[in-house]
Scaffold this motif. Sequence first.
Motif, PDB file in Angstrom:
ATOM      1  N   ARG A   1      -5.646  10.662   2.318  1.00 46.98           N
ATOM      2  CA  ARG A   1      -5.431  10.275   3.701  1.00 46.98           C
ATOM      3  C   ARG A   1      -5.647   8.767   3.790  1.00 46.98           C
ATOM      4  O   ARG A   1      -6.454   8.207   3.051  1.00 46.98           O
ATOM      5  CB  ARG A   1      -6.386  10.993   4.657  1.00 46.98           C
ATOM      6  CG  ARG A   1      -6.243  12.498   4.692  1.00 46.98           C
ATOM      7  CD  ARG A   1      -4.907  12.956   5.252  1.00 46.98           C
ATOM      8  NE  ARG A   1      -4.870  14.399   5.397  1.00 46.98           N
ATOM      9  CZ  ARG A   1      -4.498  15.242   4.438  1.00 46.98           C
ATOM     10  NH1 ARG A   1      -4.165  14.768   3.234  1.00 46.98           N
ATOM     11  NH2 ARG A   1      -4.491  16.547   4.655  1.00 46.98           N
ATOM     12  N   VAL A   2      -4.920   8.133   4.700  1.00 44.83           N
ATOM     13  CA  VAL A   2      -5.054   6.688   4.883  1.00 44.83           C
ATOM     14  C   VAL A   2      -5.580   6.432   6.283  1.00 44.83           C
ATOM     15  O   VAL A   2      -4.928   6.779   7.279  1.00 44.83           O
ATOM     16  CB  VAL A   2      -3.713   5.957   4.680  1.00 44.83           C
ATOM     17  CG1 VAL A   2      -3.926   4.448   4.772  1.00 44.83           C
ATOM     18  CG2 VAL A   2      -3.106   6.319   3.335  1.00 44.83           C
ATOM     19  N   LEU A   3      -6.745   5.846   6.358  1.00 42.47           N
ATOM     20  CA  LEU A   3      -7.383   5.518   7.629  1.00 42.47           C
ATOM     21  C   LEU A   3      -6.999   4.081   7.971  1.00 42.47           C
ATOM     22  O   LEU A   3      -7.460   3.136   7.335  1.00 42.47           O
ATOM     23  CB  LEU A   3      -8.896   5.666   7.483  1.00 42.47           C
ATOM     24  CG  LEU A   3      -9.765   5.640   8.733  1.00 42.47           C
ATOM     25  CD1 LEU A   3      -9.365   6.743   9.704  1.00 42.47           C
ATOM     26  CD2 LEU A   3     -11.228   5.771   8.340  1.00 42.47           C
TER      27      LEU A   3
ATOM     28  N   ALA B   1       6.000   2.827  13.922  1.00 42.90           N
ATOM     29  CA  ALA B   1       6.643   1.877  13.010  1.00 42.90           C
ATOM     30  C   ALA B   1       6.034   1.969  11.611  1.00 42.90           C
ATOM     31  O   ALA B   1       6.754   1.920  10.596  1.00 42.90           O
ATOM     32  CB  ALA B   1       6.505   0.457  13.558  1.00 42.90           C
ATOM     33  N   LEU B   2       4.725   2.124  11.538  1.00 41.31           N
ATOM     34  CA  LEU B   2       4.072   2.234  10.238  1.00 41.31           C
ATOM     35  C   LEU B   2       4.394   3.563   9.558  1.00 41.31           C
ATOM     36  O   LEU B   2       4.541   3.609   8.330  1.00 41.31           O
ATOM     37  CB  LEU B   2       2.561   2.066  10.398  1.00 41.31           C
ATOM     38  CG  LEU B   2       2.102   0.613  10.582  1.00 41.31           C
ATOM     39  CD1 LEU B   2       0.668   0.543  11.077  1.00 41.31           C
ATOM     40  CD2 LEU B   2       2.256  -0.172   9.276  1.00 41.31           C
ATOM     41  N   ARG B   3       4.510   4.612  10.321  1.00 43.93           N
ATOM     42  CA  ARG B   3       4.928   5.884   9.718  1.00 43.93           C
ATOM     43  C   ARG B   3       6.335   5.770   9.146  1.00 43.93           C
ATOM     44  O   ARG B   3       6.632   6.300   8.063  1.00 43.93           O
ATOM     45  CB  ARG B   3       4.840   7.003  10.756  1.00 43.93           C
ATOM     46  CG  ARG B   3       3.417   7.418  11.113  1.00 43.93           C
ATOM     47  CD  ARG B   3       3.390   8.696  11.927  1.00 43.93           C
ATOM     48  NE  ARG B   3       2.022   9.124  12.192  1.00 43.93           N
ATOM     49  CZ  ARG B   3       1.352   8.851  13.311  1.00 43.93           C
ATOM     50  NH1 ARG B   3       1.946   8.169  14.284  1.00 43.93           N
ATOM     51  NH2 ARG B   3       0.103   9.267  13.463  1.00 43.93           N
TER      52      ARG B   3
ATOM     53  N   LEU C   1       0.834  -1.205   0.000  1.00 45.54           N
ATOM     54  CA  LEU C   1       0.000   0.000   0.000  1.00 45.54           C
ATOM     55  C   LEU C   1       0.870   1.257   0.000  1.00 45.54           C
ATOM     56  O   LEU C   1       0.629   2.182  -0.782  1.00 45.54           O
ATOM     57  CB  LEU C   1      -0.916   0.009   1.216  1.00 45.54           C
ATOM     58  CG  LEU C   1      -1.744   1.287   1.427  1.00 45.54           C
ATOM     59  CD1 LEU C   1      -2.648   1.552   0.226  1.00 45.54           C
ATOM     60  CD2 LEU C   1      -2.549   1.217   2.712  1.00 45.54           C
ATOM     61  N   PHE C   2       1.889   1.308   0.844  1.00 48.55           N
ATOM     62  CA  PHE C   2       2.721   2.506   0.932  1.00 48.55           C
ATOM     63  C   PHE C   2       3.482   2.751  -0.370  1.00 48.55           C
ATOM     64  O   PHE C   2       3.627   3.899  -0.804  1.00 48.55           O
ATOM     65  CB  PHE C   2       3.683   2.393   2.112  1.00 48.55           C
ATOM     66  CG  PHE C   2       3.001   2.354   3.459  1.00 48.55           C
ATOM     67  CD1 PHE C   2       1.783   2.978   3.656  1.00 48.55           C
ATOM     68  CD2 PHE C   2       3.582   1.681   4.527  1.00 48.55           C
ATOM     69  CE1 PHE C   2       1.147   2.941   4.892  1.00 48.55           C
ATOM     70  CE2 PHE C   2       2.956   1.646   5.760  1.00 48.55           C
ATOM     71  CZ  PHE C   2       1.732   2.272   5.953  1.00 48.55           C
ATOM     72  N   ALA C   3       3.951   1.674  -0.995  1.00 43.83           N
ATOM     73  CA  ALA C   3       4.637   1.841  -2.276  1.00 43.83           C
ATOM     74  C   ALA C   3       3.680   2.350  -3.347  1.00 43.83           C
ATOM     75  O   ALA C   3       4.057   3.165  -4.203  1.00 43.83           O
ATOM     76  CB  ALA C   3       5.271   0.518  -2.714  1.00 43.83           C
ATOM     77  N   ALA C   4       2.421   1.894  -3.294  1.00 41.70           N
ATOM     78  CA  ALA C   4       1.428   2.390  -4.250  1.00 41.70           C
ATOM     79  C   ALA C   4       1.129   3.866  -4.005  1.00 41.70           C
ATOM     80  O   ALA C   4       0.993   4.659  -4.953  1.00 41.70           O
ATOM     81  CB  ALA C   4       0.145   1.563  -4.138  1.00 41.70           C
TER      82      ALA C   4
ATOM     83  N   GLY D   1       8.048   5.729   0.415  1.00 44.37           N
ATOM     84  CA  GLY D   1       7.709   6.906  -0.381  1.00 44.37           C
ATOM     85  C   GLY D   1       6.342   7.493  -0.143  1.00 44.37           C
ATOM     86  O   GLY D   1       5.932   8.405  -0.871  1.00 44.37           O
ATOM     87  N   ALA D   2       5.613   7.006   0.856  1.00 43.79           N
ATOM     88  CA  ALA D   2       4.295   7.566   1.175  1.00 43.79           C
ATOM     89  C   ALA D   2       4.451   8.697   2.188  1.00 43.79           C
ATOM     90  O   ALA D   2       5.505   8.868   2.798  1.00 43.79           O
ATOM     91  CB  ALA D   2       3.380   6.476   1.716  1.00 43.79           C
ATOM     92  N   ARG D   3       3.388   9.442   2.379  1.00 42.81           N
ATOM     93  CA  ARG D   3       3.404  10.564   3.310  1.00 42.81           C
ATOM     94  C   ARG D   3       3.046  10.066   4.726  1.00 42.81           C
ATOM     95  O   ARG D   3       1.880   9.748   4.990  1.00 42.81           O
ATOM     96  CB  ARG D   3       2.392  11.622   2.870  1.00 42.81           C
ATOM     97  CG  ARG D   3       2.781  12.410   1.637  1.00 42.81           C
ATOM     98  CD  ARG D   3       3.769  13.519   1.973  1.00 42.81           C
ATOM     99  NE  ARG D   3       3.227  14.479   2.935  1.00 42.81           N
ATOM    100  CZ  ARG D   3       2.625  15.626   2.604  1.00 42.81           C
ATOM    101  NH1 ARG D   3       2.484  15.947   1.333  1.00 42.81           N
ATOM    102  NH2 ARG D   3       2.174  16.435   3.547  1.00 42.81           N
TER     103      ARG D   3
END
Length: 402
Positions: A245-247, A259-261, A233-236, A268-270
């Motif tokens: 925004r990701v809930l 850890a997820l941040r 998901l983060f790479a996408a 490459g995600a925000r």
Amino acid sequence: MPTPRPSIGPALRAENGRLRLLQVLGGDGRGGADQVALALADGLREQGFAVAFFVPAGFVRHQRERLRGRAVSVAQSFSPFSAAALGALRRAAQGADLVLTHDSPARHLTLAAKAMGGLQAPLWFMRHCIIRPPALPWAPWQRLWVAHQLAASEVIAESLVASGYPASRVTRLYAGRDLSSFFAVDSQARRALRAGLGLDVSPAPFCIGMVARFDRWPDWHPQVAHPKGFDVLFAALSRLDFPYRVLLLGPPHPEDHEALRTMAQVHGARPDWLIFPGFQNDISAYYGLMDVNVLPSRREGLGLALVEGLAAGVPVLGSGSGGIREVIQDGRNGFLFPEGDAVALAGLLIRLAREPELRRRLGGEGRRQLQETAFDEGCLVDGFMDCLAREHPVSVHGERMP
């Protein structure tokens, strides 16, 4: 609306001869298997059965209201090598007609108890994860001591048989839960949540939901390929060129959030666009905030979060992994993408962000199709009753199991 449960006849109290079931779970009450076990208990109680629980303290802490009025034994340990744990389970199982487990700690403990003669009632397993064939540890002992295995999806049932368990003692029983709160839309609660989570900004960001647990292990690092596909998901997300925004519902601890941040930043995600509501017993209102619900898992047994998204009228995106293919009808209620393929997932996110009419069509069709499938609490209970009637018919009709 959810599929109604047909009447099976007059509900008889357990003390009048109907089944007494002990459910054994080693989770803390927040996982999908825990939700299925609670839904099964609720439905069986309506049918006149007595359902007790043998669970750790964390389960009671997170599900106190759902357990109110039930017989609950709190396990201090689930070690199959602990005499205290085996003794506590033996005491909890006294008078039970059937013992049902839902996770690995419970399976290991109940198998040990069965092997040592401390568990007289028949033992059933409900499997929520895909088994890796061809070798299933303990398979010979499971054939000897486990009377029946319930598989939460077709792919799990197939993996059990491929791993050496007799097909005649495997039943596919889709994991289900009460979906009524997901069908009911509370616009006021949704508006309050949107404001509280900072989503009521202009222009409104594209809201991507993911509902999954987040596990770490001793050698975990942010670049790891995670079983639930957070890295995918983060790479996408790194390929999106619009505000989002990701809930993230599921990871309960602040250290997991950090850890997820970190993982998001590595891919490459925000990280500042991730939202963590923490653990919530009722998450139905949160689905109303999502423009799309994503589950990019590797080897997913079923994907109950996708079922919840369909009930809420949210388009779903899932990897073509395991039981996800049994939930998503590609192009009708959502889209499938190859497991681990962040580029394909990014393309689908971009398409759905640009086509609100497509989102509405997929969400509406998903709700309609869900009424014809077997993923709610009623179907779970009916399927369990059917299996019980087939395997131990006297237990359904008012007599004790032999």
